[in-house]
Write a protein that holds these residues in place. Structure first.
Motif, short mmCIF file in Angstrom:
data_model
loop_
_atom_site.label_atom_id
_atom_site.label_comp_id
_atom_site.label_asym_id
_atom_site.label_seq_id
_atom_site.Cartn_x
_atom_site.Cartn_y
_atom_site.Cartn_z
N SER A 1 74.84 27.96 52.53
CA SER A 1 73.93 28.62 53.67
C SER A 1 72.75 28.02 53.57
O SER A 1 72.45 26.66 53.21
N HIS A 2 71.50 28.43 53.73
CA HIS A 2 70.29 27.66 53.98
C HIS A 2 69.15 28.31 53.10
O HIS A 2 69.15 29.37 53.02
N LEU A 3 68.23 27.65 52.75
CA LEU A 3 66.84 28.16 52.05
C LEU A 3 65.72 28.20 52.80
O LEU A 3 65.00 28.70 52.50
N PHE B 1 66.18 37.39 53.06
CA PHE B 1 67.75 37.34 52.92
C PHE B 1 68.19 36.46 53.74
O PHE B 1 69.40 36.04 53.52
N ASP B 2 67.94 36.34 55.00
CA ASP B 2 68.50 35.24 56.03
C ASP B 2 68.55 33.82 55.48
O ASP B 2 67.77 33.09 55.18
N GLY B 3 69.85 33.34 55.10
CA GLY B 3 70.36 32.03 54.54
C GLY B 3 70.28 32.29 53.07
O GLY B 3 71.46 31.98 52.34
N ASN C 1 67.45 22.44 57.21
CA ASN C 1 67.13 22.89 58.32
C ASN C 1 68.05 23.73 59.39
O ASN C 1 68.42 23.41 60.39
N GLU C 2 68.46 24.78 58.83
CA GLU C 2 69.27 25.80 59.61
C GLU C 2 68.50 26.42 60.57
O GLU C 2 69.06 26.70 61.60
N GLU C 3 67.41 26.81 60.42
CA GLU C 3 66.59 27.73 61.39
C GLU C 3 66.13 27.03 62.63
O GLU C 3 66.11 27.62 63.67
N GLY C 4 65.96 25.67 62.72
CA GLY C 4 65.65 25.27 64.04
C GLY C 4 64.32 25.54 64.33
O GLY C 4 63.92 25.25 65.66
N GLU D 1 73.93 40.46 58.29
CA GLU D 1 74.54 40.45 59.72
C GLU D 1 73.35 40.14 60.77
O GLU D 1 73.53 39.52 61.83
N GLN D 2 72.03 40.89 60.70
CA GLN D 2 71.03 40.35 61.37
C GLN D 2 71.02 41.13 62.79
O GLN D 2 70.23 40.90 63.56
N GLY D 3 72.02 42.36 62.74
CA GLY D 3 71.96 43.16 63.89
C GLY D 3 72.35 44.71 63.21
O GLY D 3 72.68 44.60 62.11
N SER E 1 65.97 41.31 61.49
CA SER E 1 65.98 40.01 61.05
C SER E 1 64.91 39.16 61.75
O SER E 1 64.42 39.37 62.76
N HIS E 2 64.74 37.80 61.03
CA HIS E 2 63.67 37.05 61.60
C HIS E 2 62.49 37.83 61.55
O HIS E 2 61.56 37.84 62.56
N ASN E 3 62.34 38.72 60.44
CA ASN E 3 60.94 39.54 60.47
C ASN E 3 60.90 39.71 58.99
O ASN E 3 61.92 39.71 58.28
MN MN Z 1 67.65 32.72 60.70
#
Ligand code: MN
Ligand code: GLV
Ligand code: MN
Length: 417
Positions: free
Chosen positions: A87-89, A98-100, A132-135, A197-199, A383-385
């Protein structure tokens, strides 16, 4: 004997948690999250720690020309394709721990579990970090895996710049992660990604694991409105070419479009206003748009509605509006989901089928090999938080499912040979 040992194999919850917390120090924010944008010094520190952990557990490291990292643990037959995970860092500016990162470190925990138990897997296992997964700093998202899968051109992506004009290729070189391996050249036969899950769906349904069947479609746009700067106190309303009010109309319509379509989503998260002065009518505005839907025909209808609306605002207001639809990510089906389901059931975790709302590197890997995703719940679906949170037990369950999914896939790849 080996079979019995493998069936009882489990990851170590505390070790996984400690690694997540150690990684979270790079870019730690006051509110408990992470701000670790792609290609920064902080990204380098996170990558270096991953590499050192994987080397300690017996892996060989390869870096490709877009900065993706691959750590390979040999198996019994190393001519066969490996089972991959990763996944991504990198994180969002207001990202969490946690995301990635969880997907990467669930992989590291699988690696450590195999290593300390001296398990010889039928094929090699490969643990990856995608660039760069996040963009967020460079666009689009899933850039490293997109180049790897041949969806994006390598040189074009290396030449992408951030808002300050800094090239991705220069940043990767500066931090020591511009490698020389050809993207797409790893000998991998299946790929799995663990992710929060992010949701709110798993938490609401009280399920430990989401078996991800589909990644929804995404369309990204750059929208530029060219109006005319003029004095806010002296320009009568009929003489104005106000890029801000035109933007406001379009932004509001993006929300309407999302509401009009089942499962539609629409977001404007980035904006640059010129000259950004309170008593000058804005002459130029650039902003992003992000439309999503699990059904390609619905996403196309949303796209067409946005295109037509921008044209109507341009005509009505006598402004130039340029809508650049620079990224389309078609919905993707995960055809190795049944491996994830089998491992989840074997381990006795509650589960449900689910689709991914976010983009993920596994979505591009699904172009190349059978792929699957394992989702775990996150608190409040946020998520994204910076407050993003998954408990040690939730993370442990995801990593155990990853371990047994990868083991099963390795046996399958070996017996198919
Ligand atoms: Mn993300
Ligand atoms: C990337 O992760 C996205 O879903 O935007
Ligand atoms: Mn992610």
């Amino acid at each position: 004997m080996q079979d019995l040992q493998i069936n009882t194999l489990r990851v170590k919850k505390e070790r996984l948690w400690d690694s997540l917390m150690e990684m979270a120090q790079f870019g730690a924010t006051e509110k408990g999250g992470c701000n670790r944008l792609a290609g920064t010094d902080l990204d380098k520190q996170a990558r270096d720690l991953f590499v050192s952990w994987c080397k300690t557990a017996g892996c060989e490291i390869t870096i490709d020309k877009i900065g993706n990292i691959f750590a390979r643990r040999p198996g019994k037959n190393n001519d066969l394709p490996a089972v991959g995970t990763g996944s991504h860092l990198d994180t969002q500016p207001t990202g969490g721990k946690f995301d990635g990162v969880f997907g990467v470190l669930a992989g590291v925990e699988v690696l450590r579990t195999l290593h300390e138990n001296k398990i010889e897997t039928p094929t090699a296992m490969e643990f990856s970090v995608w660039t760069n997964e996040e963009g967020s700093r460079f666009q689009p998202a899933m850039q490293g895996s997109g180049v790897y899968a041949g969806r994006f051109d390598l040189e074009t992506e290396l030449n992408k710049t951030d808002v300050d004009g800094i090239r991705l290729g220069d940043e990767l070189k500066r931090i020591g992660y511009l490698g020389d391996a050809e993207p797409g050249s790893r000998n991998v036969g299946a790929f799995f990604e663990t992710h929060i899950e992010q949701g709110p769906i798993l938490e609401d349904a009280d399920k430990a694991i989401g078996i991800v069947r589909l990644g929804q479609g995404i369309r990204w746009y750059n929208i530029e409105i060219q109006g005319r700067e003029s004095h806010s106190g002296t320009t009568p309303m009929y003489l104005r070419k106000d890029a801000m009010v035109a933007s406001a109309e379009i932004i509001s319509e993006i929300e309407n479009i999302a509401h009009r379509h089942e499962n539609g989503l629409g977001t404007v998260g980035f904006m640059q206003v010129y000259p950004n002065s309170r008593n000058t009518i804005p002459g130029n505005i650039k902003f992003s748009a992000d439309l999503r839907n699990p059904k390609p025909d619905v996403l196309l209808a949303m796209h067409e509605e946005l295109t037509a609306f921008c044209q109507s605002v341009a005509d009505k207001r006598g402004l130039e509006i340029n809508l650049d639809p620079f990224w389309y990510f078609a919905p993707v089906e995960f055809n190795a989901s049944d491996d994830v389901k089998a491992a989840t059931e074997k381990l006795g975790y509650s589960h449900m089928d689910i689709y991914a709302g976010a983009g993920h590197d596994a979505c591009y890997m699904a172009d190349l090999v059978p792929a699957g995703m394992i989702f775990t719940p996150c608190e409040g679906g946020i998520s994204h938080n910076e407050v993003e949170y998954s408990s040690p037990e939730q993370c442990e369950a995801g990593a155990n499912v990853l371990l047994h999914t990868m083991l099963e896939a390795s046996h399958r790849l070996a017996s198919a040979s």
